[in-house]
Motif scaffolding. Structure first.
Motif, PDB file in Angstrom:
ATOM      1  N   ASP A 270     -12.439  48.193 -11.799  1.00 47.19           N
ATOM      2  CA  ASP A 270     -12.061  48.375 -10.582  1.00 47.19           C
ATOM      3  C   ASP A 270     -11.460  49.721 -10.191  1.00 47.19           C
ATOM      4  N   ARG A 271     -12.057  50.720  -9.733  1.00 52.42           N
ATOM      5  CA  ARG A 271     -11.492  52.045  -9.634  1.00 52.42           C
ATOM      6  C   ARG A 271     -10.278  51.956  -8.634  1.00 52.42           C
ATOM      7  N   ALA A 275      -6.559  53.095  -9.601  1.00 52.73           N
ATOM      8  CA  ALA A 275      -6.089  54.211  -8.767  1.00 52.73           C
ATOM      9  C   ALA A 275      -4.530  53.907  -8.586  1.00 52.73           C
ATOM     10  N   GLN A 282      -3.373  54.017 -16.675  1.00 55.02           N
ATOM     11  CA  GLN A 282      -4.767  54.314 -16.719  1.00 55.02           C
ATOM     12  C   GLN A 282      -5.301  54.719 -17.647  1.00 55.02           C
ATOM     13  N   ILE A 310     -12.273  57.603 -11.880  1.00 56.06           N
ATOM     14  CA  ILE A 310     -11.526  57.180 -11.118  1.00 56.06           C
ATOM     15  C   ILE A 310     -11.535  57.391  -9.454  1.00 56.06           C
ATOM     16  N   HIS A 311     -11.265  58.921  -9.553  1.00 58.49           N
ATOM     17  CA  HIS A 311     -11.197  59.581  -8.385  1.00 58.49           C
ATOM     18  C   HIS A 311     -12.572  60.370  -7.938  1.00 58.49           C
ATOM     19  N   ALA A 329     -19.529  56.249 -12.110  1.00 62.36           N
ATOM     20  CA  ALA A 329     -18.919  55.577 -11.219  1.00 62.36           C
ATOM     21  C   ALA A 329     -19.736  55.139 -10.266  1.00 62.36           C
ATOM     22  N   TRP A 333     -16.840  50.564  -8.986  1.00 57.92           N
ATOM     23  CA  TRP A 333     -16.591  50.301 -10.325  1.00 57.92           C
ATOM     24  C   TRP A 333     -16.909  51.573 -11.183  1.00 57.92           C
ATOM     25  N   ILE A 334     -16.182  51.375 -12.079  1.00 54.90           N
ATOM     26  CA  ILE A 334     -16.361  52.490 -13.351  1.00 54.90           C
ATOM     27  C   ILE A 334     -17.175  51.667 -14.098  1.00 54.90           C
TER      28      ILE A 334
END
Ligand SMILES: Nc1ncnc2c1ncn2[C@@H]1O[C@H](COP(=O)(O)OP(=O)(O)OP(=O)(O)O)[C@@H](O)[C@H]1O
Length: 345
Positions: A270-271, A275, A282, A310-311, A329, A333-334
């Protein structure tokens, strides 16, 4: 360093009054870390014939009446030196001198490198221990080895986990532990101990060969550092000890976070939740994630590229990892996908 400067022959039936400073130190270490070598256990002592493991063997022989251990000696002949058979014979005689069972493994195939030799040796020691229902293999790694390992891993670019390598114990299997009870003792102390008790040492001719990186660190780098700070070796070893505690804490926290940001049996992270976590967590969550799903351990670059997702904008992806996976991405999700599946999405 061993209590008295006058050397005295090895007493085969010592009582506590014959103990040296090192006997007391190791006894106290084992008492304060009582899970390391519990009383009454069967121990397989890995003896190369060098000063550290010969010192270890005498210490364990002398302490065993207090601890009730049953000892056996193991030696591995790597067949990499012309004097290796004589070296093995030397260790056999040492075991006989203490009236201990002796087990030897001899390499049948040529071992090409130090790394090959090491992994063969651990396999051989495990086979000996398992065949005799022994749950503890004990080695003579010292504080000096710990300082050298830290430097060796540092210049190889290993992360904190590598820097804190060489710990007091390491599980080799569900039923077998590797234990290193001399980790707070310097090589100079094992040398003085062996001289004091006139213990016979086998000098490994390759120990002086600076073509081996480890020898170069021991013979050149550490002495140079000790010119700058005489306590460099101890400080390096203490750093490894402290890093280990930090590393365990971070790894546990990362494991808990990983469970929160993934779905069961699903290669997704879960991004948004990630984050909000600190960077150190991380990185570790992503490492655990890749370690879990990829066929081989991820390297730093692969972790960083996944971290970047993530970003990153939706549909950003990493280069393919070995084994054909890549990370993508995908909205919240990743996601880790086998490469061909990408075409279907
Ligand atoms: N040939 C051998 N047979 C049995 N035990 C050995 C042998 N060589 C090394 N050992 C054990 O391993 C300990 C560490 O030895 P050494 O530092 O030479 O190995 P290393 O390859 O650097 O080990 P590691 O990779 O585990 O740090 C020794 O004190 C001894 O207990």
């Amino acid at each position: 360093m061993v209590g008295s400067s006058k050397s005295k022959p090895d007493n085969l039936n010592p009582d506590k009054s014959d103990w040296s400073h090192l006997h007391g130190l190791v006894h106290r270490t084992l008492r304060s870390r009582s899970h390391l070598l519990p009383t009454g256990e069967r121990l397989l002592v890995a003896v190369s014939g060098g000063q550290d493991s010969v010192c270890l063997l005498k210490l364990l022989v002398d302490l065993r009446s207090q601890w009730g251990w049953h000892l056996a000696v193991a030696h591995c002949d790597h067949q990499m030196r012309s004097d290796s058979a004589n070296n093995a014979q030397h260790v056999r005689e040492l075991a006989e001198r203490y009236d201990l069972p002796f087990c030897q493994k001899t390499a049948v195939t040529a071992l090409k490198s130090e790394a090959d030799a090491r992994s063969w040796r651990y396999q051989a020691l495990m086979e000996i221990a398992q065949s005799q229902a022994i749950a503890y293999i004990v080695t003579g790694h010292t504080q000096s080895d710990r300082a050298e390992t830290l430097l060796y891993n540092l210049i190889r670019g290993s992360g904190t986990d590598g820097l804190s390598a060489l710990w007091w114990q390491r599980p080799l299997s569900d039923t077998l532990q590797l234990v290193r009870p001399l980790l707070n003792i310097q090589r100079q102390q094992t040398s003085a101990f062996c001289q004091h008790f006139q213990l016979p040492i086998w000098e490994d001719s390759t120990n002086q060969d600076i073509r081996y990186t480890r020898n170069r660190i021991r013979l050149e780098l550490i002495p140079s550092l000790e010119e700058i700070n005489p306590k460099a070796q101890t400080h390096l070893a203490t750093t490894a000890e402290l890093l280990r505690a930090d590393m365990e804490y971070l790894e546990t926290s990362a494991g808990e976070l990983y469970m929160q940001v993934t779905l069961p049996n699903s290669a997704k992270l879960d991004r948004a939740q990630l984050a909000r976590a600190p960077l150190a967590l991380q990185r570790r969550v992503i490492r655990q994630f890749l370690l879990h799903w990829l066929p081989q351990s991820p390297n730093f670059e692969q972790i960083e590229k996944t971290l970047h997702l993530i970003h990153a904008p939706n549909r950003s992806q990493t280069d393919p990892f070995p084994g054909g996976y890549l990370a993508l991405a995908n909205h919240p999700w990743i996601e880790l996908l086998p490469k061909p599946n990408l075409r279907d999405r």
